[in-house]
Design a protein around this motif. Structure first.
Motif, PDB file in Angstrom:
ATOM      1  N   ALA A  66      -8.675 -26.258  35.233  1.00 10.15           N
ATOM      2  CA  ALA A  66      -8.240 -27.650  35.362  1.00 10.15           C
ATOM      3  C   ALA A  66      -6.812 -27.747  35.884  1.00 10.15           C
ATOM      4  CB  ALA A  66      -8.363 -28.365  34.017  1.00 10.15           C
ATOM      5  N   SER A  94     -19.273 -29.208  29.014  1.00 14.09           N
ATOM      6  CA  SER A  94     -19.905 -30.421  29.524  1.00 14.09           C
ATOM      7  C   SER A  94     -19.547 -31.680  28.753  1.00 14.09           C
ATOM      8  CB  SER A  94     -21.436 -30.260  29.518  1.00 14.09           C
ATOM      9  OG  SER A  94     -21.837 -29.252  30.421  1.00 14.09           O
ATOM     10  N   PRO A  98     -14.347 -32.549  30.280  1.00  9.23           N
ATOM     11  CA  PRO A  98     -13.983 -33.649  31.180  1.00  9.23           C
ATOM     12  C   PRO A  98     -13.089 -34.693  30.510  1.00  9.23           C
ATOM     13  CG  PRO A  98     -16.318 -33.136  31.386  1.00  9.23           C
ATOM     14  CD  PRO A  98     -15.825 -32.376  30.189  1.00  9.23           C
ATOM     15  N   CYS A 101      -9.522 -33.544  30.320  1.00  8.38           N
ATOM     16  CA  CYS A 101      -8.893 -33.634  31.640  1.00  8.38           C
ATOM     17  C   CYS A 101      -8.460 -35.064  31.954  1.00  8.38           C
ATOM     18  CB  CYS A 101      -9.850 -33.134  32.714  1.00  8.38           C
ATOM     19  SG  CYS A 101     -10.141 -31.335  32.679  1.00  8.38           S
ATOM     20  N   ARG A 109     -12.263 -36.247  39.152  1.00 12.45           N
ATOM     21  CA  ARG A 109     -13.688 -36.588  39.255  1.00 12.45           C
ATOM     22  C   ARG A 109     -14.556 -35.363  38.942  1.00 12.45           C
ATOM     23  NH1 ARG A 109     -14.082 -39.352  45.069  1.00 12.45           N
ATOM     24  NH2 ARG A 109     -12.410 -37.840  45.487  1.00 12.45           N
ATOM     25  N   PHE A 110     -15.609 -35.606  38.170  1.00  6.55           N
ATOM     26  CA  PHE A 110     -16.519 -34.545  37.748  1.00  6.55           C
ATOM     27  C   PHE A 110     -17.936 -34.844  38.235  1.00  6.55           C
ATOM     28  CE2 PHE A 110     -13.031 -33.909  34.904  1.00  6.55           C
ATOM     29  CZ  PHE A 110     -13.060 -32.568  34.565  1.00  6.55           C
ATOM     30  N   THR A 112     -21.603 -33.298  37.110  1.00  5.42           N
ATOM     31  CA  THR A 112     -22.243 -32.417  36.138  1.00  5.42           C
ATOM     32  C   THR A 112     -23.751 -32.442  36.345  1.00  5.42           C
ATOM     33  OG1 THR A 112     -22.335 -34.174  34.466  1.00  5.42           O
ATOM     34  CG2 THR A 112     -20.395 -32.753  34.461  1.00  5.42           C
ATOM     35  N   ARG A 172     -17.239 -39.615  36.229  1.00  5.29           N
ATOM     36  CA  ARG A 172     -18.267 -38.587  36.091  1.00  5.29           C
ATOM     37  C   ARG A 172     -19.588 -39.089  36.641  1.00  5.29           C
ATOM     38  NH1 ARG A 172     -19.452 -35.135  30.635  1.00  5.29           N
ATOM     39  NH2 ARG A 172     -21.399 -34.127  31.244  1.00  5.29           N
ATOM     40  N   GLY A 186     -16.766 -34.154  43.773  1.00 10.83           N
ATOM     41  CA  GLY A 186     -16.073 -33.917  42.515  1.00 10.83           C
ATOM     42  C   GLY A 186     -14.950 -32.907  42.670  1.00 10.83           C
ATOM     43  N   ILE A 188     -14.130 -31.087  40.006  1.00  8.04           N
ATOM     44  CA  ILE A 188     -14.710 -29.976  39.245  1.00  8.04           C
ATOM     45  C   ILE A 188     -16.206 -30.223  39.112  1.00  8.04           C
ATOM     46  CG2 ILE A 188     -14.750 -28.749  37.042  1.00  8.04           C
ATOM     47  CD1 ILE A 188     -11.834 -29.372  36.675  1.00  8.04           C
ATOM     48  N   SER A 227     -11.076 -27.533  44.922  1.00  6.84           N
ATOM     49  CA  SER A 227     -12.011 -27.923  43.874  1.00  6.84           C
ATOM     50  C   SER A 227     -12.766 -26.696  43.360  1.00  6.84           C
ATOM     51  CB  SER A 227     -13.002 -28.957  44.403  1.00  6.84           C
ATOM     52  OG  SER A 227     -12.319 -30.106  44.882  1.00  6.84           O
TER      53      SER A 227
END
Length: 336
Positions: A66, A94, A98, A101, A109-110, A112, A172, A186, A188, A227
Motif C-alpha cells: 500500500a 479482502s 482496503p 488504506c 481504488r480497489f 476485488t 471498491r 484499480g 490495488i 499499481s
C-alpha cells in the motif's frame, strides 16, 4: 514525503489526542495495519481475535504494498499469498486492508474478485460494515461512504471538507473472476480464491481463470508499473492461477507460501520466504487455528491429494496421490 492533500497532517491529528482518547488509538492504527485489524476486528467478527505470527507478517507485507502504491513508486513485484483455509487470509486482505488504506489515502481504488459473485460480495459487505460501525465513525469522522454510491458491488468514499462532503475518488468494485469489471481500474487488485476446489478439477475452469489472470487483470491497473496485484488463496491444482503464474519466470512475483504443517521435510522446503520456518511451533503454522488434531481431521475429509494442496500448498503430494513418485527414476534408453 509530503502528506497527500486528502490526508490530514500528522501534527494536526496529534493535537486532538488531549481531548479525544480515540486519537491515540487512531495514531497507532495509522502507523500499523496490524493494529487497525486488531482494533476493528470486533466490528465484523463475533469470535475473539486470536493472533499468530503469520497474521502480523501478512499485515506488514500488504502494508508495504500500500505504501509503495500511495507513493507512486515503481512496483517491484506482484504478491502471491498461499496459506491454508481458516487462517484469516480473506479477513486480512479482502475485508480490513482496503478500509485501512482509505483512512490514509481515501483516493485509493480497489478491484476485488473471487471465484463467484456471492463470495466477492461477502467480503465487500464486511468492509462496508467496518466503515459503518460506530467505532469507525467516532475515530474517522471525516470519512464515510459516498451518498448514492453505496452499493455492495460498487461503492465510493467521501471525505469531509470545510464546505461539506465531497467524493474522495477512492472506492471498491467487486466481481467474480471472469465477470464484469472491464470498465473499472484499480490501484490495488485483489483476487481472493480465484477458483474453488470443485473448479480446480475442470480443465475449462482453470484455463478460463488463468487466461483472465494473464490477459484481463493486468489491464485493469490504474497506473501500469505502479499499481499492484495481491493474489491470495490456498493451492488447489498444479495449474491453478498461482501455479500458472509462478511457472512464468518472466513475471516479477513475491511468493509467500505457508503450509499448515512442516513436520514432513518435503513441506518445510515449500515455505517461502524460507526464513519463516523459524516461526513454526512444533512444525505447525498456527497451533490454535490448525492444531495437529484439526489437521488430521481435515486430511481425513479432504483426502491425500486435497490435504496436500489446501493444507500443504503442494498440489502434488510428496509421495504422490497414487504412486510413490519420489521413487521414480529417469532412464535415457529403453531396456532391451
Amino acid at each position: 514525503m509530503q502528506p497527500h492533500p486528502q490526508q490530514a497532517p500528522r501534527r494536526v491529528r496529534a493535537l486532538h489526542a488531549a481531548t479525544n482518547p480515540l486519537a491515540v488509538v487512531r495514531e497507532m492504527c495509522d502507523r500499523s495495519f496490524y493494529h487497525f485489524l486488531v482494533t476493528f476486528w470486533p466490528t465484523v467478527c463475533h469470535d475473539p481475535f486470536q493472533t499468530n505470527w503469520h497474521i502480523r507478517y501478512l499485515c506488514d507485507e500488504v502494508q508495504q504494498v500500500a505504501w509503495r502504491v500511495a507513493r507512486r513508486e515503481p512496483n517491484p513485484f506482484d504478491l502471491i499469498i498461499n496459506v491454508p483455509p481458516g487462517t484469516s487470509k480473506s479477513s486480512i486482505c479482502s475485508v480490513f486492508f482496503p478500509v485501512w488504506c482509505w483512512t490514509k489515502w481515501p483516493w485509493m481504488r480497489f478491484l476485488t474478485f473471487s471465484y463467484n459473485q456471492q463470495v466477492a460480495i461477502k467480503s465487500a459487505d464486511l468492509s462496508k460494515k467496518v466503515i459503518e460501525s460506530r467505532l469507525f465513525s467516532n475515530m474517522y469522522q471525516e470519512i464515510r461512504l459516498r451518498k448514492g454510491k453505496e452499493g455492495v458491488t460498487d461503492y465510493e468514499i467521501s471525505i469531509l471538507e470545510p464546505h461539506g462532503w465531497v467524493p474522495a475518488g477512492g472506492g471498491r468494485f467487486s466481481s467474480s473472476v471472469g465477470g464484469t469489471g472491464t470498465a473499472f481500474h484499480g490501484d490495488i487488485l485483489i483476487p481472493d480464491d480465484a477458483i474453488n476446489a470443485e473448479q480446480s478439477f475442470s480443465d475449462a475452469d482453470r484455463e478460463k481463470a488463468n487466461r483472465w489472470g494473464d490477459q484481463t487483470l493486468p489491464s485493469r491497473k490504474t497506473i501500469k508499473g505502479v499499481s499492484a496485484t495481491i493474489w491470495i488463496g490456498q493451492r488447489l491444482h498444479q495449474d491453478d492461477p498461482p501455479g500458472h503464474l509462478l511457472a512464468n519466470k518472466a513475471l516479477s512475483l513475491k511468493h509467500i507460501c505457508l503450509p499448515a504443517d512442516i513436520s514432513n521435510p518435503a513441506y518445510a522446503e515449500l515455505v517461502s520466504p524460507p526464513e519463516l520456518r523459524q516461526h513454526y511451533v512444533d512444525g505447525l503454522l498456527d497451533p490454535v487455528r490448525l492444531g495437529r488434531k484439526a489437521i488430521e481431521d481435515l486430511t481425513a475429509q479432504l483426502g491425500q491429494y486435497g490435504a496436500a494442496a489446501q493444507l500443504g500448498q503442494n498440489p502434488a503430494p510428496p509421495r504422490g496421490a497414487m504412486f510413490d513418485v519420489d521413487r521414480f527414476t529417469t532412464i535415457l534408453t529403453l531396456p532391451p
